[in-house]
Scaffold this motif. Structure first.
Motif, mmCIF file in Angstrom:
data_model
loop_
_atom_site.group_PDB
_atom_site.id
_atom_site.type_symbol
_atom_site.label_atom_id
_atom_site.label_comp_id
_atom_site.label_asym_id
_atom_site.label_seq_id
_atom_site.Cartn_x
_atom_site.Cartn_y
_atom_site.Cartn_z
ATOM 1 N N VAL A 254 38.998 34.344 42.476
ATOM 2 C CA VAL A 254 39.006 35.688 43.051
ATOM 3 C C VAL A 254 40.031 36.546 42.303
ATOM 4 O O VAL A 254 41.173 36.127 42.090
ATOM 5 C CB VAL A 254 39.354 35.646 44.556
ATOM 6 C CG1 VAL A 254 39.474 37.061 45.123
ATOM 7 C CG2 VAL A 254 38.283 34.861 45.321
ATOM 8 N N LEU A 257 39.495 42.600 45.736
ATOM 9 C CA LEU A 257 38.914 42.704 47.076
ATOM 10 C C LEU A 257 38.473 44.140 47.348
ATOM 11 O O LEU A 257 39.019 45.091 46.783
ATOM 12 C CB LEU A 257 39.933 42.314 48.156
ATOM 13 C CG LEU A 257 40.512 40.909 48.172
ATOM 14 C CD1 LEU A 257 41.520 40.796 49.314
ATOM 15 C CD2 LEU A 257 39.433 39.869 48.311
ATOM 16 N N GLN A 269 34.531 41.905 50.546
ATOM 17 C CA GLN A 269 33.834 41.479 49.333
ATOM 18 C C GLN A 269 34.837 41.073 48.264
ATOM 19 O O GLN A 269 35.915 41.652 48.151
ATOM 20 C CB GLN A 269 32.962 42.633 48.826
ATOM 21 C CG GLN A 269 32.014 42.273 47.694
ATOM 22 C CD GLN A 269 31.119 43.451 47.310
ATOM 23 O OE1 GLN A 269 31.393 44.592 47.647
ATOM 24 N NE2 GLN A 269 30.043 43.160 46.590
ATOM 25 N N ILE A 270 34.482 40.063 47.449
ATOM 26 C CA ILE A 270 35.385 39.580 46.409
ATOM 27 C C ILE A 270 34.870 39.937 45.026
ATOM 28 O O ILE A 270 33.667 39.994 44.774
ATOM 29 C CB ILE A 270 35.598 38.053 46.489
ATOM 30 C CG1 ILE A 270 34.294 37.291 46.214
ATOM 31 C CG2 ILE A 270 36.198 37.655 47.824
ATOM 32 C CD1 ILE A 270 34.491 35.784 46.053
ATOM 33 N N GLU A 272 35.086 38.317 41.272
ATOM 34 C CA GLU A 272 35.390 37.020 40.691
ATOM 35 C C GLU A 272 35.314 37.094 39.174
ATOM 36 O O GLU A 272 34.616 37.957 38.611
ATOM 37 C CB GLU A 272 34.433 35.944 41.208
ATOM 38 C CG GLU A 272 32.975 36.199 40.865
ATOM 39 C CD GLU A 272 32.044 35.083 41.313
ATOM 40 O OE1 GLU A 272 32.494 34.174 42.007
ATOM 41 O OE2 GLU A 272 30.863 35.127 40.929
ATOM 42 N N TRP A 288 31.413 41.807 41.103
ATOM 43 C CA TRP A 288 31.574 41.820 42.551
ATOM 44 C C TRP A 288 30.461 40.958 43.142
ATOM 45 O O TRP A 288 29.278 41.240 42.954
ATOM 46 C CB TRP A 288 31.490 43.245 43.078
ATOM 47 C CG TRP A 288 32.707 44.036 42.737
ATOM 48 C CD1 TRP A 288 32.866 44.891 41.695
ATOM 49 C CD2 TRP A 288 33.958 44.013 43.433
ATOM 50 N NE1 TRP A 288 34.140 45.405 41.692
ATOM 51 C CE2 TRP A 288 34.832 44.898 42.746
ATOM 52 C CE3 TRP A 288 34.427 43.350 44.564
ATOM 53 C CZ2 TRP A 288 36.141 45.122 43.165
ATOM 54 C CZ3 TRP A 288 35.730 43.577 44.970
ATOM 55 C CH2 TRP A 288 36.567 44.441 44.291
ATOM 56 N N ILE A 439 46.199 36.936 49.453
ATOM 57 C CA ILE A 439 45.482 38.148 49.836
ATOM 58 C C ILE A 439 45.999 38.570 51.210
ATOM 59 O O ILE A 439 46.697 37.815 51.884
ATOM 60 C CB ILE A 439 43.949 37.933 49.885
ATOM 61 C CG1 ILE A 439 43.594 36.808 50.869
ATOM 62 C CG2 ILE A 439 43.397 37.628 48.507
ATOM 63 C CD1 ILE A 439 42.088 36.609 51.056
ATOM 64 N N ILE A 457 46.032 42.530 47.468
ATOM 65 C CA ILE A 457 46.032 41.277 46.721
ATOM 66 C C ILE A 457 47.455 40.956 46.294
ATOM 67 O O ILE A 457 48.293 41.851 46.153
ATOM 68 C CB ILE A 457 45.092 41.336 45.491
ATOM 69 C CG1 ILE A 457 45.513 42.468 44.541
ATOM 70 C CG2 ILE A 457 43.649 41.513 45.934
ATOM 71 C CD1 ILE A 457 44.690 42.527 43.258
#
Length: 480
Positions: A254, A257, A269-270, A272, A288, A439, A457
Motif C-alpha cells: 500500500v 489512501l 480505497q488503497i 498499491e 488505485w 495509516i 498515511i
C-alpha cells in the motif's frame, strides 16, 4: 559548504513542505540526505579529478593543498549527517491533505446524507395514543405515529426512522421546505418572534405554517423541533467492512489512501505499487485498486458482515493511527465494528528492506488496530456550521485515543439539516511513493464548523538507513 544551517528545517518549514509537496517531514529530510550525499560525492570526485588532471600537465598544487581539500570534505560530511539523522529520528512521518482551494462535492468531498437532520412534528403524532399530555422534551426517542387532522404533517415527508431529542422553541413558525431532490428537508425555519433557524432567504419552494393548537382549555398540542434518523433510499450512510488487500503475490504494498463513495457505500480505497530494494516503489506499477462494486440490496450482501450502517445509536468512528515496527509495511486494511464504533485496522507484512521483498506475506501477515488499550475521548461537534462555509482552511485536531460522532449541524446555524463531518475524498500519497509503516483516520476543521473526516498515511522510517561513510579510501595513498 563548510557549515550547513539546519535551522532551515524548522517545524513551520516542514509543515509547509508537507502541505505543498506531499512528503512527510522525515521523508523530506531523507530526500535531502540522499541529495546531500550525492552532491558531496560529485563535488569531491570533481576536485580529485581536477587535481589528477593538473598533475598530468605538470601544474598540480602542493600536497598540503590536496590534503586540506580532503580534510575539509571529511569534516563536512561526518559533522552534517549525524545531525540530519537526529532530526529524522524526531520528525513526523505522517502525510495528510490540506483543504483544496475550492471545495467541490463529489470531487474533493462527499457527505453522509439524511442521517440526522432537523424535523418538525407535533407532539400528538409522537405517541400512539394521540395525546398532548407531555411536553416536547419528553420525546427523546420516539417515532412518527400518525398525522392528526392532516395538519402540517400532511404537507411534508414523514420521518421514516427514529425521532430524537425533541425540544420546544415557539408555538408559531413558518417553514421553507427544500426541493424534493435535496438532501435537506427545510431551507430555513422562521418563528413568530423573528428568530430564524438556518440561512433565511426567499423561499423558492414551499412555505408552510405550523402553529401549535389547543385541545380543550388547558392542553396545548405543541410543535416540536426534533432530529430525524431518516432511513430512506436517499440516505447514504454505509461503510464497507470487507478487507482491502494489496497484490502481495506480486510484491505490491500500500502506498496511498483515499475515501470513495460507490453505490451509497463509503470505501477506504488503497493505492498499491511494487516494492523494490531500499524502499523504492516501481511507479510503473502504481494503481488505485478498484473498490468492490456491490450494493446493500444484493442477495449475498449482509449488514454487519459486508457493510456497516450508521444510525443514531451507531454513528461513531474511532480516530488515530495504526502503526507497526520498522520490519513491516502496510499491505491491507479494513473497518471493523467494535461495540458501536467503526475501527480502522491495517494488515502488515514483514519485509526485507535491502532486497525489497515481502517475507512470506501469505502466512506471516498480521492485523493491528490502534488505541485499544486506553479509553477514548469524544471529540464533540456542537452547534456547528456547514464546513464548506468556513473562510479559512481546516487544521488537523489531535486524534489519538479519540472518536467522533456523525451528527447534525446546529439548529441556529443550519436548521440542523446537514450531517457532519464531511468526508474528504482527496488522494493521500507521498512524492515520491514509499512503503508505509502505518495509516490512520483523523478529523480536521475549525471551531464552529463541521469539519472533515480524512485518511492519513505514515511513511516508512528511513532513519536506520542513514549512515556516515567511512574514510579509508580518502586516507589511502594519493594517486600517482
Amino acid at each position: 559548504m563548510e557549515k550547513i544551517n539546519l535551522k532551515l528545517f524548522g517545524e513551520d518549514d516542514l509543515m509547509g513542505q508537507l502541505a505543498r509537496g506531499n512528503q512527510s517531514p522525515q521523508q523530506f529530510l531523507y530526500t535531502f540526505y540522499v541529495d546531500y550525499i550525492l552532491l558531496e560525492l560529485k563535488a569531491h570526485a570533481l576536485v580529485e579529478w581536477s587535481w589528477m588532471l593538473l598533475r598530468k600537465f605538470g601544474k598540480g598544487g602542493s600536497i598540503e593543498e590536496e590534503k586540506a581539500t580532503r580534510e575539509a570534505y571529511q569534516r563536512r560530511t561526518p559533522g552534517t549527517l549525524p545531525r540530519i539523522k537526529d532530526l529524522m529520528s524526531q520528525a513526523d512521518r505522517s502525510v495528510w491533505r490540506c483543504d483544496p482551494r475550492q471545495h467541490e462535492a463529489g470531487v474533493t468531498y462527499e457527505e453522509v446524507t439524511r442521517l440526522l437532520h432537523g424535523y418538525v412534528e407535533n407532539e400528538v403524532d409522537l405517541n400512539s395514543d394521540g395525546t398532548c399530555r407531555r411536553d416536547c422534551g419528553y420525546y427523546t426517542s420516539s417515532r412518527s405515529q400518525g398525522c392528526f387532522d392532516n395538519k402540517f404533517c400532511s404537507e411534508q415527508p414523514k420521518c421514516a426512522g427514529g425521532v430524537y431529542d425533541c425540544r420546544y422553541v415557539e408555538s408559531d413558525m413558518q417553514i421553507c421546505q427544500a426541493d424534493k431532490n435535496s438532501n435537506r428537508r427545510y431551507e430555513f425555519i422562521q418563528y413568530e418572534s423573528g428568530l430564524v433557524h438556518g440561512q433565511k432567504g426567499s423561499c423558492d419552494t414551499w412555505l408552510n405554517r405550523a402553529k401549535s393548537w389547543n385541545r380543550w382549555i388547558f392542553q396545548e398540542c405543541s410543535y416540536c423541533v426534533c432530529l430525524c434518523d431518516d432511513q430512506t433510499p436517499q440516505s447514504d450512510r454505509f461503510f464497507n467492512l470487507r478487507p482491502v488487500i494489496a497484490d502481495v503475490d506480486n510484491n505490491r504494498v500500500v502506498t496511498g489512501l483515499r475515501f470513495a463513495k460507490s453505490n451509497r457505500i463509503f470505501h477506504l480505497q488503497i493505492q498499491e505499487g511494487e516494492l523494490l530494494p531500499l524502499g523504492v516503489i516501481n511507479e510503473a506499477t502504481l494503481q488505485w485498486k478498484p473498490v468492490d462494486a456491490y450494493t446493500i440490496s444484493d442477495e449475498d450482501v449482509k449488514i454487519n458482515v459486508d457493510f456497516h450502517m450508521l444510525t443514531y445509536e451507531k454513528r461513531s468512528i474511532n480516530l488515530g493511527k495504526v502503526e507497526a515496527n520498522n520490519n513491516s509495511v502496510v499491505t491491507g486494511l479494513r473497518f471493523q465494528v467494535v461495540g458501536t464504533h467503526l475501527q480502522l485496522e491495517a494488515q502488515f507484512s514483514r519485509v526485507d528492506f535491502e532486497n525489497g521483498k515481502l517475507i512470506e506475506p501469505e502466512t506471516t501477515s498480521f492485523w493491528l488496530s490502534g488505541g485499544d488499550d486506553e479509553p477514548r475521548v469524544k471529540l464533540s461537534l456542537n452547534d456547528v456550521q456547514v464546513p464548506t462555509r468556513s473562510s479559512v482552511p481546516s487544521i488537523p485536531y489531535p486524534s489519538d485515543n479519540q472518536y467522533i460522532d456523525f451528527t447534525n449541524t446546529g439548529f441556529n446555524q443550519d436548521a440542523a439539516q446537514t450531517t457532519v463531518p464531511y468526508i474528504d475524498i482527496q488522494e493521500v500519497v507521498s512524492e515520491p511513493m514509499v512503503p508505509l509503516s502505518g495509516i490512520g483516520v483523523y478529523y480536521k476543521g475549525r471551531d464552529g464548523y463541521g469539519g472533515f473526516l480524512a485518511p492519513k498515511i505514515i511513511t516508512y522510517d528511513f532513519t536506520p538507513y542513514v549512515e556516515v561513510p567511512t574514510w579509508e579510501l580518502l586516507n589511502s595513498k594519493k594517486p600517482e
